[in-house]
Write a protein that holds these residues in place. Structure first.
Motif, PDB file in Angstrom:
ATOM      1  N   GLY A  27      -8.646  15.975 -15.113  1.00  0.00           N
ATOM      2  CA  GLY A  27      -8.029  14.715 -15.527  1.00  0.00           C
ATOM      3  C   GLY A  27      -7.428  14.776 -16.917  1.00  0.00           C
ATOM      4  N   ASN A  28      -8.053  15.490 -17.831  1.00  0.00           N
ATOM      5  CA  ASN A  28      -7.531  15.552 -19.198  1.00  0.00           C
ATOM      6  C   ASN A  28      -6.370  16.504 -19.337  1.00  0.00           C
ATOM      7  OD1 ASN A  28     -10.450  15.009 -19.173  1.00  0.00           O
ATOM      8  ND2 ASN A  28     -10.094  14.656 -21.342  1.00  0.00           N
ATOM      9  N   ARG A  31      -3.730  15.927 -15.653  1.00  0.00           N
ATOM     10  CA  ARG A  31      -3.294  14.608 -15.211  1.00  0.00           C
ATOM     11  C   ARG A  31      -2.797  13.743 -16.369  1.00  0.00           C
ATOM     12  NH1 ARG A  31      -6.154   9.889 -13.092  1.00  0.00           N
ATOM     13  NH2 ARG A  31      -5.080   9.106 -11.235  1.00  0.00           N
ATOM     14  N   PHE A  32      -3.570  13.736 -17.476  1.00  0.00           N
ATOM     15  CA  PHE A  32      -3.210  12.893 -18.614  1.00  0.00           C
ATOM     16  C   PHE A  32      -1.800  13.157 -19.143  1.00  0.00           C
ATOM     17  CE2 PHE A  32      -3.090  12.062 -23.208  1.00  0.00           C
ATOM     18  CZ  PHE A  32      -3.463  10.732 -23.265  1.00  0.00           C
ATOM     19  N   ILE A  35       0.908  11.703 -16.909  1.00  0.00           N
ATOM     20  CA  ILE A  35       0.845  10.237 -16.852  1.00  0.00           C
ATOM     21  C   ILE A  35       1.447   9.646 -18.119  1.00  0.00           C
ATOM     22  CG2 ILE A  35      -0.731   8.266 -16.861  1.00  0.00           C
ATOM     23  CD1 ILE A  35      -2.334   9.513 -14.800  1.00  0.00           C
ATOM     24  N   TYR A  48      -3.890   2.842 -23.314  1.00  0.00           N
ATOM     25  CA  TYR A  48      -4.939   3.820 -23.070  1.00  0.00           C
ATOM     26  C   TYR A  48      -6.096   3.665 -24.062  1.00  0.00           C
ATOM     27  CZ  TYR A  48      -7.265   8.068 -21.695  1.00  0.00           C
ATOM     28  OH  TYR A  48      -8.211   8.949 -21.234  1.00  0.00           O
ATOM     29  N   ALA A 208      -2.278   1.989 -14.713  1.00  0.00           N
ATOM     30  CA  ALA A 208      -2.370   3.449 -14.789  1.00  0.00           C
ATOM     31  C   ALA A 208      -3.307   3.839 -15.924  1.00  0.00           C
ATOM     32  CB  ALA A 208      -0.983   4.058 -15.006  1.00  0.00           C
ATOM     33  N   GLN A 212      -6.793   5.830 -15.375  1.00  0.00           N
ATOM     34  CA  GLN A 212      -6.931   7.134 -16.019  1.00  0.00           C
ATOM     35  C   GLN A 212      -8.142   7.138 -16.967  1.00  0.00           C
ATOM     36  OE1 GLN A 212      -5.771  10.059 -15.637  1.00  0.00           O
ATOM     37  NE2 GLN A 212      -6.350  11.086 -17.538  1.00  0.00           N
ATOM     38  N   SER A 216     -11.140   9.643 -16.478  1.00  0.00           N
ATOM     39  CA  SER A 216     -11.285  10.688 -17.483  1.00  0.00           C
ATOM     40  C   SER A 216     -12.642  10.632 -18.178  1.00  0.00           C
ATOM     41  CB  SER A 216     -10.163  10.566 -18.507  1.00  0.00           C
ATOM     42  OG  SER A 216     -10.240  11.616 -19.439  1.00  0.00           O
ATOM     43  N   ALA A 251      -7.445  15.539 -24.327  1.00  0.00           N
ATOM     44  CA  ALA A 251      -6.345  15.148 -23.436  1.00  0.00           C
ATOM     45  C   ALA A 251      -5.015  15.176 -24.193  1.00  0.00           C
ATOM     46  CB  ALA A 251      -6.597  13.761 -22.856  1.00  0.00           C
ATOM     47  N   THR A 372      -9.188   7.049  -6.515  1.00  0.00           N
ATOM     48  CA  THR A 372      -8.606   5.888  -7.182  1.00  0.00           C
ATOM     49  C   THR A 372      -9.333   4.614  -6.750  1.00  0.00           C
ATOM     50  OG1 THR A 372      -6.508   7.041  -7.250  1.00  0.00           O
ATOM     51  CG2 THR A 372      -6.466   4.691  -7.711  1.00  0.00           C
TER      52      THR A 372
END
Ligand code: PHE
Length: 434
Positions: A27-28, A31-32, A35, A48, A208, A212, A216, A251, A372
């Motif tokens: 995720g970090n 994905r981060f 995004i 965020y 989002a 996230q 995360s 991230a 999700t």
């Protein structure tokens, strides 16, 4: 082991490192960055930061508090709050297993890529997933997670994090320094961070950010609750803040390494699976020392993914031990077998078999339904059960008294977090219906 017979972290830093290991994951690093790049660049950091500190962090503290105060993992902890919540706790455990089942598949691709680069034999993603080779790596990374969890809290989970997290940070810093010296660095940073504040008017950007942040920080799934149950002392706010800041810094750094590289190579910054497994490998292949850099990148990603997967596996394992009296060894074996079976459809969806459902690879569907929707639903359950059914005085005892700070905290956890989660859930379902 404590006098109650429950395993324990060796120290607070050990606990913090293990939790950072859980939080810092695919995720970090992968994905981060994309995004951020596709949701208003630097402007995205505003929603965020709000999500992390106003919602994610309080939920993490709540999980630690429930875990430490009950000395139990999620299902038994819920049961000790109200008998009837046992099944609700079990539902969360099932969601974690489902998320783990496909998370492990991505972890296994990372492992494969690390090996390919290290052996100077990078392969094309299409060719790789057009074979049955991914299945072998799926088994291999499953085994790595299995062995770690089987070795126990201190000797397995904590030890692995103690080695891998510092190594991960060192590799990341090296890669960032390297990529910032490339000619495309400035353009990459501009793409990544140049704020587009107009995007903040888009509710999709906010949901989002919430999604996230929860994913995360590994909150809302009983992972942090379980980790908290192996903790005896220490300031929970302080620990949680360190974990959240580390998670965010890593991230942000990941983006600072990825986009300058991509722009230096002059390729289009892709989104999703393609960024890590198609675009970046092609960038590495063109570069001087590309094999070494590629191997380092995927090794780092594997360290991140492994410590996260380990934290997920610990949830069902601890549940079997706490609620059903299993020994760790048997519990781990059982859960490992179950998760491998559950993950098979996801794993097969990216092989020559191309297992699809509704025209999409099964893994993509699993990511959406479990990673999700399931994750948000689990977080909602956790915040409601913990915030409303755990005694206020009991929570206060865990978080250092009942002053005004704690009162603000209770408002966040009882009202703000559940409301935000309901909105995020509704928005996600609504978006899916479109
Ligand atoms: N936080 C991990 C990541 O960023 C994923 C994760 C989610 C791990 C939930 C545990 C629980 O990749």
């Amino acid at each position: 082991m404590s006098d109650t017979g429950r395993e324990e972290w060796s120290s607070t830093p050990g606990f913090i490192l293990a939790s950072i290991g859980s939080a810092v994951g695919i995720g970090n690093i992968w994905r981060f960055p994309y995004i951020v790049g596709s949701n208003g660049g630097g402007a995205f950091l505003i929603p965020y930061l709000i999500s992390v500190f106003l919602f994610g962090l309080p939920l993490m503290v709540l999980e630690f508090a429930i875990g430490r105060s009950t000395g139990n993992s999620v299902a038994s902890a819920f049961q000790s709050l109200r008998q009837r919540f046992f099944t609700v706790g079990l539902a969360i455990v099932v969601i974690v297993c489902l998320i783990l089942s496909y998370y492990l598949v991505i972890t296994s691709w990372v492992l494969a890529y690390a090996l390919f680069f290290a052996l100077n034999r990078p392969v094309d993603f299409g060719a790789f997933t057009g074979s049955y080779l991914p299945l072998a790596f799926f088994l291999l990374s499953g085994l790595a997670v299995f062995v770690t969890v089987r070795s126990g809290v201190r000797e397995g989970i904590e030890k692995v994090a103690r080695y891998l997290i510092p190594a991960l940070v060192a590799i990341l810093l090296f890669l960032v320094a390297f990529s910032l010296t490339g000619p495309g660095a400035l353009e990459g940073i501009r793409f990544y961070l140049l704020p587009d504040y107009s995007r903040l008017a888009d509710p999709g950007v906010w949901t989002a950010a919430f999604g996230q942040a929860f994913f995360s920080l590994s909150v809302g799934m009983g992972v942090m609750l379980t980790y908290g149950s192996y903790l005896k002392r220490g300031d929970l706010f302080r620990s949680a803040s360190i974990i959240a800041v580390a998670d965010m810094v890593i991230a942000i750094l990941a983006g600072l390494m990825i986009f300058p590289l991509v722009f230096t190579a002059g390729v289009d910054p892709a989104a999703g699976v393609n960024l890590a497994f198609v675009t970046l490998p092609s960038v590495f292949m063109e570069m001087q020392f590309g094999m070494v850099l590629g191997a380092l990148f995927f090794l780092m990603l594997f360290a991140a993914a492994l410590t996260s997967a380990v934290s997920m596996l610990e949830v069902p394992v601890a549940t079997l031990m706490d609620s059903y009296g299993y020994q760790r060894r048997r519990a781990t074996l059982l859960v490992f077998a179950a998760v491998m079976l559950l993950g098979l459809p996801s794993a097969l969806s990216y092989t020559a078999l191309r297992f699809e459902i509704f025209g999409a690879p099964f893994l993509d569907l699993a990511d959406y339904t479990f990673g999700t929707i399931g994750l948000i639903a689990a977080g909602l359950i956790l915040s409601v059960v913990g915030g409303w059914y755990m005694d206020r005085t009991r929570i206060c005892a865990e978080i250092g008294g009942c002053g005004w700070q704690q009162r603000i905290y209770m408002v966040l956890i009882r009202y703000c977090v559940p409301v935000i989660l309901v909105i995020t859930l509704a928005a996600n379902l609504f978006l899916a219906a479109l």
